[in-house]
Design an enzyme around this catalytic site. Structure first.
Site, PDB file in Angstrom:
ATOM      1  CG  HIS A 107      -2.033  -1.057   1.075  1.00 34.96           C
ATOM      2  ND1 HIS A 107      -2.742  -1.544   2.155  1.00 34.96           N
ATOM      3  CD2 HIS A 107      -2.508  -1.727  -0.003  1.00 34.96           C
ATOM      4  CE1 HIS A 107      -3.613  -2.463   1.737  1.00 34.96           C
ATOM      5  NE2 HIS A 107      -3.480  -2.590   0.430  1.00 34.96           N
ATOM      6  CD  GLU A 205     -11.270  -6.296  17.237  1.00 32.11           C
ATOM      7  OE1 GLU A 205     -11.571  -6.023  18.399  1.00 32.11           O
ATOM      8  OE2 GLU A 205     -11.543  -5.583  16.264  1.00 32.11           O
TER       9      GLU A 205
HETATM   10  P1  NAD Z   1      -7.179  -2.244  10.317  1.00 28.91           P
HETATM   11  O1  NAD Z   1      -7.045  -0.949  11.035  1.00 28.91           O
HETATM   12  O2  NAD Z   1      -8.371  -2.442   9.434  1.00 28.91           O
HETATM   13  O3  NAD Z   1      -7.213  -3.457  11.381  1.00 28.91           O
HETATM   14  C1  NAD Z   1      -6.254  -3.595  12.368  1.00 28.91           C
HETATM   15  C2  NAD Z   1      -6.446  -4.938  13.064  1.00 28.91           C
HETATM   16  O4  NAD Z   1      -5.389  -5.084  14.001  1.00 28.91           O
HETATM   17  C3  NAD Z   1      -7.762  -5.095  13.839  1.00 28.91           C
HETATM   18  O5  NAD Z   1      -8.372  -6.335  13.504  1.00 28.91           O
HETATM   19  C4  NAD Z   1      -7.313  -5.106  15.314  1.00 28.91           C
HETATM   20  O6  NAD Z   1      -8.089  -5.994  16.107  1.00 28.91           O
HETATM   21  C5  NAD Z   1      -5.907  -5.590  15.211  1.00 28.91           C
HETATM   22  N1  NAD Z   1      -5.031  -5.087  16.281  1.00 28.91           N
HETATM   23  C6  NAD Z   1      -5.058  -3.899  16.936  1.00 28.91           C
HETATM   24  N2  NAD Z   1      -4.048  -3.815  17.818  1.00 28.91           N
HETATM   25  C7  NAD Z   1      -3.361  -4.974  17.704  1.00 28.91           C
HETATM   26  C8  NAD Z   1      -2.196  -5.495  18.345  1.00 28.91           C
HETATM   27  N3  NAD Z   1      -1.533  -4.795  19.277  1.00 28.91           N
HETATM   28  N4  NAD Z   1      -1.767  -6.734  17.986  1.00 28.91           N
HETATM   29  C9  NAD Z   1      -2.425  -7.469  17.040  1.00 28.91           C
HETATM   30  N5  NAD Z   1      -3.528  -7.023  16.416  1.00 28.91           N
HETATM   31  C10 NAD Z   1      -3.980  -5.791  16.724  1.00 28.91           C
HETATM   32  O7  NAD Z   1      -5.845  -2.459   9.519  1.00 28.91           O
HETATM   33  P2  NAD Z   1      -5.482  -3.298   8.204  1.00 28.91           P
HETATM   34  O8  NAD Z   1      -6.185  -4.614   8.218  1.00 28.91           O
HETATM   35  O9  NAD Z   1      -4.016  -3.210   8.082  1.00 28.91           O
HETATM   36  O10 NAD Z   1      -6.119  -2.525   6.974  1.00 28.91           O
HETATM   37  C11 NAD Z   1      -6.362  -1.225   6.897  1.00 28.91           C
HETATM   38  C12 NAD Z   1      -5.464  -0.308   6.052  1.00 28.91           C
HETATM   39  O11 NAD Z   1      -5.059   0.723   6.944  1.00 28.91           O
HETATM   40  C13 NAD Z   1      -4.198  -0.780   5.498  1.00 28.91           C
HETATM   41  O12 NAD Z   1      -4.345  -0.830   4.143  1.00 28.91           O
HETATM   42  C14 NAD Z   1      -3.155   0.282   5.824  1.00 28.91           C
HETATM   43  O13 NAD Z   1      -2.588   0.821   4.650  1.00 28.91           O
HETATM   44  C15 NAD Z   1      -3.884   1.344   6.541  1.00 28.91           C
HETATM   45  N6  NAD Z   1      -3.242   1.804   7.802  1.00 28.91           N
HETATM   46  C16 NAD Z   1      -1.897   1.696   7.965  1.00 28.91           C
HETATM   47  C17 NAD Z   1      -1.304   2.071   9.172  1.00 28.91           C
HETATM   48  C18 NAD Z   1       0.201   1.946   9.301  1.00 28.91           C
HETATM   49  O14 NAD Z   1       0.913   2.083   8.314  1.00 28.91           O
HETATM   50  N7  NAD Z   1       0.733   1.659  10.481  1.00 28.91           N
HETATM   51  C19 NAD Z   1      -2.088   2.556  10.223  1.00 28.91           C
HETATM   52  C20 NAD Z   1      -3.492   2.650  10.003  1.00 28.91           C
HETATM   53  C21 NAD Z   1      -4.061   2.253   8.800  1.00 28.91           C
END
Ligand code: NAD
Length: 237
Positions: A107, A205
């Protein structure tokens, strides 16, 4: 797991314990914005200032966060295995800073920006690159505006050929911290499983695609992964 072709796919949950917010965990908002207002091509056309400021804030935030034990554990796994591919949906650089030698960013990435004219990406992380004013490229004779080097919703993810090659061929497919909402990433587990891979989930979750996993570990990645990786590596030594 040693001797097996392993693919790991990470999502926002892998970076959550570093202090980068996911968006499925907080009412569908990402850092207080609706995703469609900041992470779509339409948003960039309609309000480029808002989108630019949003991503510049995310780019500045990278300087304030550190890799967590999940990043370190995955770097150690790559070090121990002969054949591991790390694919991330995350746009941060925490896998690289946590020691992972090669990361496929499907992404896009925050450390780079993309020329709107040529489509070329350039790494832009100097302090003067992190303000709220638009920046121009260094690739065109007539410098063009740069956009975030991010795959927005509605755009095609990057490196899909290499990703499908690795997923089609893998023996073990591990997902860490992903809600299973965003496609095509959410479908990779089904592709791997259809090709005979053992599929493993580590997530806080139950995600939408939970039925596609043979093995499910619910909890925080930073707490669970180091021990799981010890046991995966120990199994076959
Ligand atoms: P999402 O936000 O949709 O889901 C995150 C998942 O991680 C949830 O199911 C949650 O239960 C789980 N989670 C939260 N804390 C956790 C932990 N400490 N350990 C394990 N699991 C945990 O994210 P996604 O599925 O990656 O998809 C969403 C899109 O969001 C991606 O395409 C990404 O590009 C973008 N995004 C990226 C970032 C980043 O670069 N760090 C941050 C936010 C969103």
């Amino acid at each position: 797991m040693r001797g097996k072709r392993t693919v790991v796919l990470t999502g926002a949950g892998a970076s959550a314990e570093s202090g980068i917010r996911t968006f499925r965990d907080n009412d569908g908002l990402w850092e207080n914005h609706r995703v469609e207002d900041v992470a779509t091509p339409q948003a960039w056309r309609n309000d480029p200032e808002l989108v630019w400021r949003f991503y510049q804030a995310r780019r500045r935030q990278l300087r304030e966060v550190e890799p967590n034990p999940a990043h370190a554990a995955l770097a150690r796994l790559a070090d121990e295995l002969d054949d591991m591919t790390l694919i991330t949906q995350n746009v941060d650089d925490l896998h690289e800073r946590g020691g992972s030698p090669q990361v496929i960013h499907m992404h896009g990435q925050l450390v780079s920006l993309r020329c709107e004219g040529s489509g070329r990406s350039e790494i832009r992380t100097a302090p003067s690159d992190l303000g709220d004013d638009f920046l121009n490229c260094s690739c065109c004779a007539m410098p063009q505006r740069l956009r975030p080097d991010i795959v927005w919703f509605g755009e095609t993810p990057m490196h899909m050929e290499a990703i499908y090659r690795a997923v089609d061929a893998c023996d073990v497919f591990v997902v860490v911290g992903s809600s299973g909402h965003v496609y095509p990433a959410a479908d990779l587990v089904r592709v791997a499983r259809a090709n005979g891979a053992h599929t493993v989930l580590v997530n806080a979750e139950a995600p939408l695609n939970i039925e596609a996993f043979h093995e499910v570990h619910l909890g925080k990645a930073g707490a669970l992964l180091p021990g799981l990786i010890d046991s995966w590596l120990g199994e076959l030594t």
